[in-house]
Enzyme design. Sequence first.
Site, PDB file in Angstrom:
ATOM      1  NE  ARG A   1      -3.322  -0.202   2.773  1.00 27.31           N
ATOM      2  CZ  ARG A   1      -3.827  -0.637   3.931  1.00 27.31           C
ATOM      3  NH1 ARG A   1      -3.754   0.124   5.021  1.00 27.31           N
ATOM      4  NH2 ARG A   1      -4.371  -1.838   4.016  1.00 27.31           N
TER       5      ARG A   1
ATOM      6  CG  HIS B   1      -0.865  -3.027   4.254  1.00 23.93           C
ATOM      7  ND1 HIS B   1      -1.176  -4.133   3.493  1.00 23.93           N
ATOM      8  CD2 HIS B   1      -1.683  -3.069   5.334  1.00 23.93           C
ATOM      9  CE1 HIS B   1      -2.143  -4.822   4.082  1.00 23.93           C
ATOM     10  NE2 HIS B   1      -2.464  -4.193   5.213  1.00 23.93           N
TER      11      HIS B   1
ATOM     12  CG  ASP C   1      -5.224  -6.450   4.575  1.00 23.02           C
ATOM     13  OD1 ASP C   1      -4.545  -6.692   5.586  1.00 23.02           O
ATOM     14  OD2 ASP C   1      -5.557  -5.303   4.234  1.00 23.02           O
TER      15      ASP C   1
ATOM     16  CD  GLU D   1      -7.047  -4.650  10.473  1.00 22.74           C
ATOM     17  OE1 GLU D   1      -7.454  -3.482  10.489  1.00 22.74           O
ATOM     18  OE2 GLU D   1      -6.082  -5.035   9.762  1.00 22.74           O
TER      19      GLU D   1
ATOM     20  CG  HIS E   1      -2.989  -6.815   9.113  1.00 19.88           C
ATOM     21  ND1 HIS E   1      -3.056  -5.560   8.552  1.00 19.88           N
ATOM     22  CD2 HIS E   1      -1.730  -6.928   9.616  1.00 19.88           C
ATOM     23  CE1 HIS E   1      -1.900  -4.945   8.730  1.00 19.88           C
ATOM     24  NE2 HIS E   1      -1.078  -5.764   9.371  1.00 19.88           N
TER      25      HIS E   1
END
Length: 276
Positions: free
Chosen positions: A116, A161, A168, A250, A253
């Site tokens: 990301r 990320h 993910d 999460e 993740h």
Amino acid sequence: MRTRVAVVLAFAVLLGGCSRPEPRPVPATPQPTPVRPTPSPSPAERLPGFVVLADLDPRIHADIRYATPHNFVGRPITGYREPLCLLTRQAAEALRRVQDAALTGGHSLKVYDCYRPQPAVDDFVAWSKRPGEQQTKAEFYPDLAKNRLFADGYIGAPTAHSRGSTLDLTLVDEPAASQPPYRVGQPLVACTAPRGQRFADNSIDMGTGFDCFDPRAHTADPRVTPTARDNRRLLQRLMTDAGFVNYDREWWHYSLRDEPYPDTFFAAPVARSSVG
């Protein structure tokens, strides 16, 4: 006296003539601006040692949500030029080992997000400061105030990320069932609703949808069904065996424990041209 006045008037006329603007040339017919190709990332913007996951292992499914409007912001996110999973080679090769293990049990991996870029994180931060933008609240954070998303740890800035070894993901049955496309404006259902009611993701039942900002998305939350708990444990075992560590808030993740860039946050866009 008359002679002096005449001289003064003549001088004034002369000055007035000097102050007139020069005649301007007729402008040329404007020419169209040439279309310039979008420049490729400079060497400083490239991602050293990264790969496109689909090139390394085309068996792994992908549903890159931040390149689409189906995410908690409700539009494609800055920096996602192509719906690709980019990872460091070390993380991608470890994930290929996970895929091998998953297939022996009749499952396959599906990734939602991988590398990301920092501009995407900046986009999330800017969005969080605009309280009126809550188009997808009913699905992704139905029971949480928007101003708590960062404070409660569901969105991070900076994020792992951006280092390229975090992703993910979920598990799907293999062969994977088809997944209905998301349509902007369709009725939204809470990500905490039972599997048959929430968005028809082809993931096996993990108890909530992806990016569900709710305590029930915590990996070990006891309120999900026994089937969902078992499926979360299966994903966690597969990923842990390959060297990944789960973020306990999460279920989707994971980060590679021995990542190659633990202190570097990259900004190159998610695009094939950034790799190499």
